[in-house]
Design a protein around this motif. Structure first.
Motif, PDB file in Angstrom:
ATOM      1  N   LEU A   1      -0.586  10.939  -5.962  1.00 49.38           N
ATOM      2  CA  LEU A   1       0.394  11.460  -5.007  1.00 49.38           C
ATOM      3  C   LEU A   1       1.389  10.389  -4.587  1.00 49.38           C
ATOM      4  O   LEU A   1       2.585  10.648  -4.456  1.00 49.38           O
ATOM      5  CB  LEU A   1      -0.334  12.026  -3.782  1.00 49.38           C
ATOM      6  N   GLU A   2       0.873   9.193  -4.409  1.00 53.15           N
ATOM      7  CA  GLU A   2       1.768   8.082  -4.057  1.00 53.15           C
ATOM      8  C   GLU A   2       2.790   7.858  -5.149  1.00 53.15           C
ATOM      9  O   GLU A   2       3.983   7.708  -4.895  1.00 53.15           O
ATOM     10  CB  GLU A   2       0.958   6.795  -3.891  1.00 53.15           C
TER      11      GLU A   2
ATOM     12  N   GLU B   1      -5.672  18.693  -5.453  1.00 54.03           N
ATOM     13  CA  GLU B   1      -5.123  17.423  -5.906  1.00 54.03           C
ATOM     14  C   GLU B   1      -5.541  16.354  -4.914  1.00 54.03           C
ATOM     15  O   GLU B   1      -4.995  16.270  -3.830  1.00 54.03           O
ATOM     16  CB  GLU B   1      -3.602  17.540  -5.993  1.00 54.03           C
ATOM     17  N   GLU B   2      -6.533  15.596  -5.295  1.00 56.06           N
ATOM     18  CA  GLU B   2      -7.031  14.625  -4.344  1.00 56.06           C
ATOM     19  C   GLU B   2      -6.646  13.219  -4.683  1.00 56.06           C
ATOM     20  O   GLU B   2      -6.829  12.314  -3.898  1.00 56.06           O
ATOM     21  CB  GLU B   2      -8.568  14.695  -4.317  1.00 56.06           C
ATOM     22  N   ASP B   3      -6.142  13.069  -5.858  1.00 57.41           N
ATOM     23  CA  ASP B   3      -5.890  11.725  -6.338  1.00 57.41           C
ATOM     24  C   ASP B   3      -4.746  11.106  -5.528  1.00 57.41           C
ATOM     25  O   ASP B   3      -3.577  11.345  -5.789  1.00 57.41           O
ATOM     26  CB  ASP B   3      -5.536  11.805  -7.830  1.00 57.41           C
ATOM     27  N   LYS B   4      -5.128  10.303  -4.566  1.00 53.16           N
ATOM     28  CA  LYS B   4      -4.110   9.706  -3.686  1.00 53.16           C
ATOM     29  C   LYS B   4      -3.141   8.837  -4.457  1.00 53.16           C
ATOM     30  O   LYS B   4      -1.944   8.835  -4.208  1.00 53.16           O
ATOM     31  CB  LYS B   4      -4.807   8.861  -2.608  1.00 53.16           C
ATOM     32  N   GLU B   5      -3.712   8.120  -5.383  1.00 53.14           N
ATOM     33  CA  GLU B   5      -2.857   7.234  -6.176  1.00 53.14           C
ATOM     34  C   GLU B   5      -1.775   8.043  -6.865  1.00 53.14           C
ATOM     35  O   GLU B   5      -0.605   7.653  -6.886  1.00 53.14           O
ATOM     36  CB  GLU B   5      -3.720   6.505  -7.209  1.00 53.14           C
TER      37      GLU B   5
ATOM     38  N   GLU C   1       5.459  10.449  -5.333  1.00 57.00           N
ATOM     39  CA  GLU C   1       6.508  10.246  -4.339  1.00 57.00           C
ATOM     40  C   GLU C   1       7.471   9.156  -4.770  1.00 57.00           C
ATOM     41  O   GLU C   1       8.695   9.275  -4.638  1.00 57.00           O
ATOM     42  CB  GLU C   1       5.856   9.858  -3.014  1.00 57.00           C
TER      43      GLU C   1
END
Lengths: 546, 405
Positions: free
Chosen positions: A315-316, A309-313, A319
């Motif tokens: 993950l943000e 799971e690389e999609d930082k967006e 959260e």
């Protein structure tokens, strides 16, 4: 029926403002008929039977357009005059009427869905208990939104469904719409059905089913689904494949396992079409084990899996959603407490009024002095004001409940979000598992090739094994592509749904706060009027004591 | 502060000795201060008397008094002025923890102030010597007077005699089989008794609800504070402009919470307390009714005993006995006592009817004021609520769909 069901289980009162009964302020009949007041401590449930349309002739200002006494005509308009009609909900949205949610609901092909008429029916076949096995069916009426040109075709559908059918619908939707925020279906709640009265339970279930179907219809994607259409329109037996319970699925899976292990057919590797479904809950035990092994390797193993799971967006956002959920939970709790406190204060005011009515009656009957008679009249005045204010509190609260219910709705939505996120992670796990399968298959193929190249002329059995292996690799590659496509699709669904959540949430929250605030203002003004008048009538006592 | 002649206090600009100056007596109970330590700690109050009555010292006198001093005054008046409804005192003891809470102290101070002023404005009670003692004497004298009043030595010798006589007559009643207490057969008075007893029940119920209402205000205040906090936190999850609105709403909610606590206090002091005071006043009337019943019984018994003595005397005189002389003296004594008892009873009856009228009028005024304060407080609160929420509407309107980012 306004249809605005809500978490707190309260019925909205009819949308009327005036509530003075003539009996209360009518001074020609000093011995008040206790009957209207007997209902004063009644709870919100079932509405207020004391709401009468015409205002009392003694209190014209309660319906006058003048703003609250302390403000001049230059001030913002009094909200006291806004007629508070309970929000007429369409297809389950209980938030403000101006939100795009309403527009979305309006775009749905289903104008109105109603669930009614619960009937008990007998289980006809396959019942283990002779003579036992009854279940309840509900009549589901769906009105279709037809174009104005009025083409042919029916505008209303009626079907009978049982709760099991609702579960089936939910399961099929969960399979077909992975990654979407699918509205959570009503609970099966076995325990409650034993604790509650049967009719209470049935009513609760009926209402929950209605809400659920309306929410489904309002969803921009799911509202257009075949599953829903079939559920709402097809009479007779529901033509969706029934979900079977986990136990029998495991049983089936156990039957297949030996075949998979000892190599029949594809040698135990998941076919491409199967990988689109999650392993868990399926019949493929081997796949379940493999993915479990993979997830353990992910968690504990040193090596990072090939795709993460690389999609930082994302993950943000995830959260943020978790944070939102926490705050929603607290806010929902506090909203409940607030509603209760408002209800209590209204109730106590009503009881106070009642106690004073009794006192006034007593003093009037026993009066021997003029001062007593005057006092009795004063007491009755105050009691009337208290009862009026009490009713306003209760009405205000019924509205508050509906507005703040948005909090609870969104809290419920969090379940769907979790579900959608776990669709994503299980799809990812499938991809990872397939990738590591592939890499181990390639490794074996390499070894075989290396070994067979050492023997001149080739080794017949080894060559055949190699060919089988290459076939397996090919199938697995296909499955891998399928899985990746499925995963990407789910990621895309997550994304659009999150955007939709943000948009709709913003609008719904604004509507919620505005509705809440406007309602509070309106009723506070009404209550202020009641007490201002009473203060006026007793003002002579204030001057006297100075 | 109630000025008995209706003239404002502080008209001491006129010379106190000038005959044309209206007479006034006004008292304030103020400045509660905690004195002493531990178990023996108590609250003392400053009692300020302003008057131009000749019996009192100077235009102003300040003394320090404590609750038991007020109790002393109350009990003395109750003894001496039978037939008059003595103004009630606030309750004696409270749960230990609560005894020194600011709220309790303030409630008591207010009640004591009302108590002393009612006495000072009562036509008969204000002339009491005990009142003068209470308002004027220094603390040591007061303490001495107070400590003398303990136990049965409260009673003077003649009262002691009366007690013995009461016991005697009770015994003779039992012996003679007349166990049933003697009661008036006055239908109007019966009606009044019934009225007073039932009134107490109604008032107690109203007071109970009033107290509950105070609690509800506090609870609502608390939940508004909690709700405000939660909304603020929820707003932090949102974007800038919407988050700000949430934050504002949360702040307003917290603000209203404070206002609700204030109103709860106001309700307690100005609505619930007057109702409680009303209940106490009714209980004071019941005490007077007991006095009246006792006086009636005494009167009846003495009348009867006197009659018996008269019969006996006549017998002795007919017989020309030497005991006749002694018997005549006894008879004359007894007759005087009987007449005294009759006078006492009749005084009570007369006073009671005056007092009842006064009581009804006073209560109409007291309750009217309490209602006024209640309505004013509730109206003010409702307006504050409306204003607070109303201020948010334009901000929310600015956040309508497609305008906020």
């Amino acid at each position: 029926m306004m249809g605005a069901e809500n978490h707190y289980g309260l019925e909205p009162p009819p949308p009327r403002e005036e509530m003075e009964t003539l009996a209360l302020v009518d001074d020609d009949h000093p011995s008040t008929d206790p009957h209207p007041l007997a209902a004063v401590p009644a709870t919100l449930h079932g509405g207020d039977p004391l709401l009468f349309p015409p205002p009392s002739p003694h209190s014209p200002s309660s319906s006058s357009p003048s703003p609250s006494p302390s403000s001049s005509f230059l001030d913002p308009p009094a909200y006291a005059d806004v007629v508070f009609s309970p929000f007429d909900s369409q297809n389950g949205t209980s938030s403000g009427s101006n939100s795009p949610r309403c527009a979305a609901a309006a775009a749905s092909e289903y104008a109105r869905i109603t669930v009614s008429d619960p009937q008990k029916e007998q289980e006809t076949s396959g019942s283990l208990v002779p003579g036992g096995g009854t279940y309840v069916t509900y009549l589901i009426t769906t009105k279709i939104r037809t174009p104005a040109s009025g083409g042919g075709g029916p505008t209303e559908f009626r079907v009978r469904r049982r709760f099991r059918d609702v579960v089936t619908l939910a399961d099929r939707l969960a399979e077909s719409y992975r990654g979407f925020f699918i509205p959570p279906r009503p609970d099966k709640s076995v325990v409650e059905s034993q604790v509650m009265q049967k009719h209470e339970f049935v009513e609760q279930r009926r209402s929950a089913i209605e809400k659920y179907l309306r929410r489904l219809a309002a969803h921009p994607v799911i509202g257009k689904s075949d599953e829903l259409r079939v559920f709402l329109r097809t009479p007779g037996k529901l033509p969706l494949s029934a979900s079977t319970d986990v136990a029998s699925r495991m049983l089936d899976g156990a039957v297949r396992l030996p075949k998979q292990l000892f190599g029949e057919g594809g040698g135990g590797y998941a076919g491409p079409q199967d990988v689109v479904q999650p392993a868990k809950g399926g019949r493929d035990l081997l796949r379940i084990f493999k993915e479990l092994k993979q997830s353990v390797a992910n968690d504990w193993g040193g090596a990072k899996p090939a795709v993460v799971e690389e999609d930082k967006e994302f993950l943000e956002r995830k959260e943020k959603v978790q944070d939102l959920e926490q705050q929603l939970s607290t806010a929902s709790q506090q909203a409940e407490a607030l509603v209760k406190a408002q209800q209590d204060i209204g109730e106590t005011l009503g009881e106070l009024g009642l106690a004073f009515i009794k006192l006034a009656k007593f003093e009037t009957e026993e009066a021997t002095y003029d001062s007593q008679r005057i006092r009795a009249a004063d007491i009755k005045c105050l009691a009337t004001a208290a009862v009026k204010a009490s009713r306003f509190y209760r009405e205000s609260n019924a509205q508050t409940v509906k507005h703040l219910d948005t909090l609870h709705e969104y809290l419920g939505l969090m379940l769907s979000v979790h579900s959608a996120f776990s669709d994503r992670s299980s799809a990812l796990l499938t991809v990872q598992t397939l990738l590591s399968d592939l890499s181990s298959l390639h490794a074996r193929a390499e070894k075989l090739e290396a070994a067979s190249s050492k023997i001149f002329g080739g080794d017949k059995s080894r060559i055949r094994k190699l060919e089988d292996l290459k076939e397996t690799i090919r199938i697995t590659e296909d499955a891998k592509s399928c899985a990746i496509r499925g995963y990407e699709r789910i990621k895309e669904n997550n994304k659009t749904e999150l955007e939709r959540l943000d948009r709709e949430r913003r609008d719904d929250f604004v509507a919620m706060l505005r509705g809440f605030v406007v309602n509070q203002v309106g009723y506070a003004e009404k209550i202020a009027n009641v007490w201002a008048k009473e203060a006026e009538e007793t003002s002579r006592y204030a001057k006297e004591s100075n | 502060m109630i000025s008995p002649q209706g003239s404002p206090p502080g008209s001491s600009s006129q010379s106190p000795r000038s005959p044309s100056a209206p007479l006034f007596l006004s008292v304030t109970v103020t400045d509660p201060v905690k004195l002493g330590n531990g178990v023996q700690a108590y609250i003392s109050y400053r009692v300020i008397t302003k008057t131009n009555l000749p019996e009192y010292q100077g235009p102003e006198k300040i003394v320090i008094r404590r609750y038991s001093d007020f109790v002393w005054l109350h009990d003395r008046l109750a003894e001496k002025y039978k037939g008059i409804f003595i103004p009630p005192l606030p309750e004696k003891s409270a749960v230990e923890k609560f005894r020194f809470s600011a709220e309790f102290i303030e409630m008591r101070r207010q009640a004591l102030d009302i108590f002393i002023n009612r006495i000072a404005s009562h036509p008969q009670l204000k002339q009491s010597e005990d009142l003068r003692t209470f308002l004027q004497e220094d603390e040591e004298t007061m303490e001495r007077a107070r400590s003398q009043e303990t136990g049965i030595f409260k009673k003077k010798p003649t009262d002691l005699m009366q007690i013995f006589k009461d016991v005697q007559s009770m015994v003779s009643d039992v012996v003679l089989g007349k166990e049933k207490p003697v009661e008036e057969s006055n239908p109007e008075y019966e009606k009044l008794k019934h009225y007073i007893f039932e009134l107490e029940d109604h008032l107690a119920e109203a007071q109970k609800q009033a107290y509950r209402l105070v609690k509800r205000h506090r609870e609502l205040g608390q939940s508004l504070a909690d709700f405000g906090k939660a909304i603020k936190l929820l707003g932090a999850c949102e974007g800038d402009s919407l988050g700000k609105v949430f934050s504002d709403l949360g702040s307003k909610s917290e603000l209203l919470s404070i206002k609700l606590q204030k109103e709860a206090h106001n309700l307690l002091m100005n609505f619930e307390e007057p109702l409680k005071d009303y209940v106490r006043a009714v209980q004071s009337i019941k005490a007077t009714m007991t006095d009246r019943a006792n006086a009636f019984r005494q009167q009846c018994e003495l009348a009867e005993t006197t009659k018996l003595k008269e019969i006996n005397l006549d017998k002795l005189m007919l017989m020309r006995s030497e005991k006749a002389v002694e018997a005549e003296i006894e008879y004359k004594e007894l007759k005087a006592e009987s007449e005294e008892a009759t006078r006492r009873f009749e005084t009570i009856v007369k006073l009671m009817s005056e007092e009842m009228m006064r009581f009804q009028e006073q209560k109409t005024a007291d309750l009217g004021l309490a209602f006024h304060e209640f309505a004013r407080g509730q109206a003010k609160l409702a307006n504050e609520i409306a204003d607070a929420w109303r201020s948010l509407v334009p901000k929310l309107d600015a956040c309508s769909p497609s305008m906020c980012s």
